[in-house]
Scaffold this motif. Structure first.
Motif, mmCIF file in Angstrom:
data_model
loop_
_atom_site.group_PDB
_atom_site.id
_atom_site.type_symbol
_atom_site.label_atom_id
_atom_site.label_comp_id
_atom_site.label_asym_id
_atom_site.label_seq_id
_atom_site.Cartn_x
_atom_site.Cartn_y
_atom_site.Cartn_z
ATOM 1 N N GLU A 43 -15.294 -7.816 -5.991
ATOM 2 C CA GLU A 43 -15.004 -6.436 -5.617
ATOM 3 C C GLU A 43 -14.197 -6.470 -4.334
ATOM 4 N N MET A 44 -12.893 -6.342 -4.479
ATOM 5 C CA MET A 44 -12.010 -6.379 -3.311
ATOM 6 C C MET A 44 -10.983 -5.265 -3.427
ATOM 7 N N PRO A 45 -11.164 -4.203 -2.677
ATOM 8 C CA PRO A 45 -10.219 -3.097 -2.770
ATOM 9 C C PRO A 45 -8.795 -3.485 -2.374
ATOM 10 N N LEU A 46 -8.645 -4.463 -1.499
ATOM 11 C CA LEU A 46 -7.293 -4.867 -1.090
ATOM 12 C C LEU A 46 -6.518 -5.506 -2.230
ATOM 13 N N LEU A 64 -2.895 -4.253 -3.361
ATOM 14 C CA LEU A 64 -1.723 -5.111 -3.473
ATOM 15 C C LEU A 64 -1.124 -5.090 -4.872
ATOM 16 N N ARG A 65 -1.978 -5.016 -5.865
ATOM 17 C CA ARG A 65 -1.500 -5.078 -7.247
ATOM 18 C C ARG A 65 -0.869 -3.788 -7.726
ATOM 19 N N SER A 122 -7.628 0.049 7.329
ATOM 20 C CA SER A 122 -8.931 -0.250 7.919
ATOM 21 C C SER A 122 -10.022 0.182 6.943
ATOM 22 N N TYR A 123 -11.106 -0.583 6.936
ATOM 23 C CA TYR A 123 -12.221 -0.314 6.035
ATOM 24 C C TYR A 123 -13.437 -1.114 6.484
ATOM 25 N N THR A 156 -9.633 -4.347 10.182
ATOM 26 C CA THR A 156 -8.391 -3.651 10.484
ATOM 27 C C THR A 156 -7.260 -4.642 10.259
ATOM 28 N N ILE A 157 -6.357 -4.285 9.338
ATOM 29 C CA ILE A 157 -5.250 -5.181 8.994
ATOM 30 C C ILE A 157 -3.944 -4.448 9.258
ATOM 31 N N THR A 158 -3.088 -5.081 10.033
ATOM 32 C CA THR A 158 -1.763 -4.549 10.300
ATOM 33 C C THR A 158 -0.758 -5.361 9.502
#
Length: 173
Positions: A109-112, A116-117, A155-156, A165-167
């Motif tokens: 379970e990875m929302p990122l 991305l997809r 961010s999540y 937090t990913i930039t």
């Protein structure tokens, strides 16, 4: 005697029309924001991820490359790893331990990964502002903010309730 005023059908219709322009304007603005985000997420990207635990912060640095229908995520720091997302699986390479494994995407379970997809669809996004919105993902929210026309922030809270937090910044010039 109080005189009653009755609205004609024409007046009623005009009152309804006054309500729609702001609603239409909001929809157009949110579509433009999603279009900008979805075009950015499909670029090659560099990223910096900060994870806040209860009493510590860690930072990861890496990049994302797209090759045909494959997405390659390379983490440079703190540990060198590579994730290749293709179809319905992820191949994980751990360079430090010289190991690799294949994981079906349905097992995690990875929302990122979904972000991305496929990017974000309008009906999955809420709480729009001029530069930000949120995406509901299985009762967790991803907050997305466009920083510029070349970078954005996601961010999540992950499944351990750590703040991520990913930039992201485009590497295409």
């Amino acid at each position: 005697m109080v005189q009653e005023r009755f609205l004609s059908p024409k007046e009623i219709n005009l009152k309804h029309l006054l309500f729609f322009p702001p609603l239409l304007s909001l929809n157009i603005a949110s579509n433009e924001l999603l279009d900008r985000f979805n075009s950015l997420i499909k670029e090659d990207l560099s990223f910096s991820q900060e994870i806040e635990t209860d009493n510590d912060k860690s930072i990861s640095i890496g990049g994302i490359l797209r090759k045909d229908k494959t997405i390659e995520v390379l983490i440079e720091k703190p540990f060198k790893e590579k994730y290749i997302i293709n179809g319905d699986e992820i191949i994980v390479y751990d360079f430090e331990f010289n190991q690799n494994q294949t994981i079906p995407i349905s097992d995690i379970e990875m929302p990122l990964i979904d972000l991305l997809r496929v990017g974000v669809k309008l009906n999955d996004a809420v709480d729009f502002t001029e530069k930000s919105f949120q995406v509901n993902y299985q009762e967790k929210y991803l907050s997305i903010e466009l920083i510029s026309n070349k970078s954005f922030l996601v961010s999540y809270e992950d499944n351990m309730d750590y703040k991520n937090t990913i930039t992201f910044t485009t590497t295409n010039l």
